[in-house]
Design a protein around this motif. Structure first.
Motif, short mmCIF file in Angstrom:
data_model
loop_
_atom_site.label_atom_id
_atom_site.label_comp_id
_atom_site.label_asym_id
_atom_site.label_seq_id
_atom_site.Cartn_x
_atom_site.Cartn_y
_atom_site.Cartn_z
N VAL A 1 0.84 -1.20 0.00
CA VAL A 1 0.00 0.00 0.00
C VAL A 1 0.88 1.26 0.00
O VAL A 1 0.66 2.18 -0.80
CB VAL A 1 -0.97 0.00 1.20
CG1 VAL A 1 -1.62 1.37 1.39
CG2 VAL A 1 -2.04 -1.08 1.02
N TYR A 2 1.90 1.28 0.88
CA TYR A 2 2.77 2.47 0.92
C TYR A 2 3.50 2.65 -0.40
O TYR A 2 3.59 3.76 -0.93
CB TYR A 2 3.79 2.34 2.07
CG TYR A 2 3.20 2.59 3.44
CD1 TYR A 2 2.23 3.58 3.64
CD2 TYR A 2 3.63 1.85 4.55
CE1 TYR A 2 1.69 3.80 4.90
CE2 TYR A 2 3.09 2.07 5.81
CZ TYR A 2 2.12 3.05 5.98
OH TYR A 2 1.60 3.27 7.22
N ALA A 3 4.03 1.56 -0.94
CA ALA A 3 4.81 1.66 -2.18
C ALA A 3 3.94 2.09 -3.35
O ALA A 3 4.35 2.91 -4.18
CB ALA A 3 5.49 0.32 -2.48
N GLN A 4 2.77 1.53 -3.43
CA GLN A 4 1.85 1.90 -4.51
C GLN A 4 1.49 3.38 -4.42
O GLN A 4 1.53 4.10 -5.41
CB GLN A 4 0.57 1.05 -4.42
CG GLN A 4 0.75 -0.39 -4.84
CD GLN A 4 0.65 -0.56 -6.35
OE1 GLN A 4 -0.20 0.02 -6.99
NE2 GLN A 4 1.53 -1.35 -6.91
N ALA A 5 1.12 3.81 -3.22
CA ALA A 5 0.72 5.21 -3.05
C ALA A 5 1.87 6.13 -3.43
O ALA A 5 1.69 7.10 -4.17
CB ALA A 5 0.28 5.45 -1.61
N GLN A 6 3.06 5.79 -2.93
CA GLN A 6 4.23 6.63 -3.20
C GLN A 6 4.51 6.71 -4.70
O GLN A 6 4.87 7.77 -5.22
CB GLN A 6 5.43 6.07 -2.45
CG GLN A 6 6.57 7.07 -2.36
CD GLN A 6 7.92 6.37 -2.27
OE1 GLN A 6 8.03 5.17 -2.47
NE2 GLN A 6 8.93 7.15 -1.96
N SER A 7 4.33 5.61 -5.39
CA SER A 7 4.66 5.57 -6.82
C SER A 7 3.77 6.50 -7.63
O SER A 7 4.11 6.87 -8.75
CB SER A 7 4.57 4.14 -7.35
OG SER A 7 3.21 3.76 -7.49
N TYR A 8 2.63 6.89 -7.06
CA TYR A 8 1.74 7.83 -7.76
C TYR A 8 1.81 9.24 -7.17
O TYR A 8 1.04 10.11 -7.56
CB TYR A 8 0.29 7.34 -7.67
CG TYR A 8 0.01 6.06 -8.44
CD1 TYR A 8 -0.24 6.12 -9.82
CD2 TYR A 8 0.02 4.83 -7.82
CE1 TYR A 8 -0.49 4.96 -10.54
CE2 TYR A 8 -0.24 3.67 -8.54
CZ TYR A 8 -0.49 3.74 -9.89
OH TYR A 8 -0.74 2.59 -10.60
N GLY A 9 2.70 9.42 -6.19
CA GLY A 9 2.80 10.74 -5.56
C GLY A 9 1.73 10.99 -4.52
O GLY A 9 1.50 12.12 -4.10
N ALA A 10 1.07 9.93 -4.08
CA ALA A 10 0.06 10.06 -3.03
C ALA A 10 0.63 9.52 -1.71
O ALA A 10 1.75 9.00 -1.68
CB ALA A 10 -1.19 9.26 -3.42
N THR A 11 -0.14 9.67 -0.65
CA THR A 11 0.27 9.06 0.62
C THR A 11 -0.87 8.17 1.11
O THR A 11 -2.01 8.30 0.67
CB THR A 11 0.57 10.13 1.70
OG1 THR A 11 -0.61 10.91 1.88
CG2 THR A 11 1.74 11.01 1.29
N ALA A 12 -0.51 7.27 2.05
CA ALA A 12 -1.54 6.37 2.58
C ALA A 12 -1.38 6.24 4.08
O ALA A 12 -0.27 6.29 4.62
CB ALA A 12 -1.41 5.00 1.93
N GLU A 13 -2.50 6.12 4.75
CA GLU A 13 -2.51 5.80 6.19
C GLU A 13 -3.20 4.46 6.35
O GLU A 13 -4.27 4.24 5.76
CB GLU A 13 -3.28 6.87 6.97
CG GLU A 13 -2.44 8.08 7.29
CD GLU A 13 -3.23 9.15 8.03
OE1 GLU A 13 -4.28 8.82 8.63
OE2 GLU A 13 -2.79 10.31 7.98
N ILE A 14 -2.60 3.61 7.18
CA ILE A 14 -3.14 2.26 7.33
C ILE A 14 -3.46 2.00 8.81
O ILE A 14 -2.62 2.19 9.68
CB ILE A 14 -2.12 1.19 6.86
CG1 ILE A 14 -1.70 1.47 5.41
CG2 ILE A 14 -2.71 -0.21 7.00
CD1 ILE A 14 -0.56 0.59 4.94
#
Ligand SMILES: [Zn+2]
Ligand SMILES: [Zn+2]
Length: 401
Positions: free
Chosen positions: A284-297
């Protein structure tokens, strides 16, 4: 030679079937949700008291414990039933359907409670054992976290009302009524929940280059999650990751700021559970980062796996075979992709959760369905099984008079 030549037979409980059905239907008509089992607990406590049990109420909230010691035996056995209903509107049309709007006994806990009460009445009358019987009527099996089993354990269940082994039964739609299903070792899955918030940059739907679209990130995460079970886990280790919720956006011409995913995760092995958790977080973190977004889990561990201890499972299986005949008992049934908070009790004491068939075909309605009903055919069978299990468990050399 045993001191007690007669062990309970199903025919011994048949005369009680009408009473047990009436109790079950009364509980069914008055379903109560997790930790609100006030009337149900009061009914259980009153009946146990009338039959001669020492009764303790308010254990872990609305839990009730009935204790009965007979003879000089030092062994003890614990039997657990759950009492809570679900927030479902009943659609069975039965004459004893729920009178509490929006609440329903759609998991058969009314039947579990009635079967255990049937055994309580029989054992208090016949007293064909030597030792201590502990009956645990627990609240809030369905709560998902901070459940009734956890609450009773925290309230000192096994110190205040100790037992050498603990047993429980759950009904099982899809299998003929009265058939008992056993499995030694891991039986039911651990159930975890994952809440993921993706933060992008909102904007005009016509100018995506000025935004970071969290919908695309969420979609990419959903697809990437599919690779965990298929590509990371040993194919011989079953697991399920389900994206049950995906929420984002309000209009076709707006790129939203955020998106939310909610996942259900089921596993059957502690190492696999850990591995899946780590893979979800990393991915989830890697995917979000790859699009320039962030994620909280927010990763919430739910009930652990139900693990039945070998000796107690073997013992209970043999008691079922004696009682019902081998044709009515499945000694090694399939793994169940579902969770049960009895798992916490099995972390404290050896024991076994078994399943009892609730009906096939038209009678095979799944639990948690508005059309579900517990099968009353099981009431004398379940009560006889509990009674015989107690008589056999507490008929040990130390228990013999
Ligand atoms: Zn349930
Ligand atoms: Zn249930």
């Amino acid at each position: 030679m045993s001191a007690f030549p007669h062990y309970c037979e199903v025919s011994d409980l048949v005369p009680a079937a009408d009473t047990l059905r009436a109790i079950r239907h009364h509980i069914h008509q008055h379903p109560e949700l997790a930790y609100q089992e006030i009337e149900t607990a009061a009914l259980v406590a009153r009946l146990l008291g009338e039959w001669g049990f020492s009764v303790t109420t308010g254990v872990g909230g609305t839990g009730v414990v009935g204790t009965l010691s007979v003879g000089v035996g030092r062994r003890s056995i614990g039997l657990r039933a759950d009492m809570d209903a679900l927030p479902i509107t009943e659609a069975t049309g039965l004459p004893y359907a729920s009178r509490n709007p929006g609440k329903m006994h759609a998991c058969g806990h009314d039947g579990h409670t009635a079967m255990l009460l049937g055994a309580a009445q029989y054992l208090a009358r016949t007293r064909n054992f030597s030792g201590t019987l502990q009956l645990y009527f627990q609240p809030a099996e369905e709560s998902g976290f901070n459940s009734g089993a956890q609450a009773m354990i925290k309230d000192g269940l096994f110190e205040r009302f100790p037992c050498d082994a603990v047993f429980a039964v759950h009904n099982h739609p899809g299998v003929a009524p009265g058939v008992m299903l056993f499995r030694e070792g891991v039986f039911m899955s651990a159930g975890d929940k994952v809440y993921i918030d993706i933060k992008g940059v909102g904007g005009h739907g016509a100018r995506p280059h000025q935004a970071v679209d969290p919908v695309v990130v969420a979609a990419s995460i959903v697809m990437a999650l599919q690779t965990i079970v298929s590509r990371n886990l040993d194919p011989a280790s079953p697991a399920v990751i389900t994206v049950g919720v995906l929420k984002a956006g309000t209009a076709t011409n707006v790129i939203p700021d955020t998106a939310r995913l909610e996942l259900g995760v089921r596993t059957f092995d502690a190492a696999i559970r850990k591995q899946v958790r780590q893979r979800i977080i990393d991915l989830v973190y890697a995917q979000a980062q790859s699009y320039g977004a962030t994620a909280e889990i927010d990763y919430v561990e739910g009930y652990p796996m139900v693990v039945n201890s070998p000796a107690e499972t073997d013992f209970a299986t043999k008691v079922a075979q004696e009682l019902l005949g081998e044709g009515q008992v499945v000694p090694r049934t399939d793994l169940i992709m579902g969770s049960e908070d009895f798992a916490y009790m099995l972390q404290q004491r050896p024991g076994c959760m078994l399943r009892i068939g609730n009906g096939e075909g038209e009678d095979g309605c799944m639990v948690h369905n508005p059309g579900y009903d517990f099968n009353d055919h099981n009431l004398p069978i379940g009560a006889a099984f509990w009674s015989r299990l107690v008589e056999r468990f507490l008929d040990s050399p130390t228990g013999a008079v």
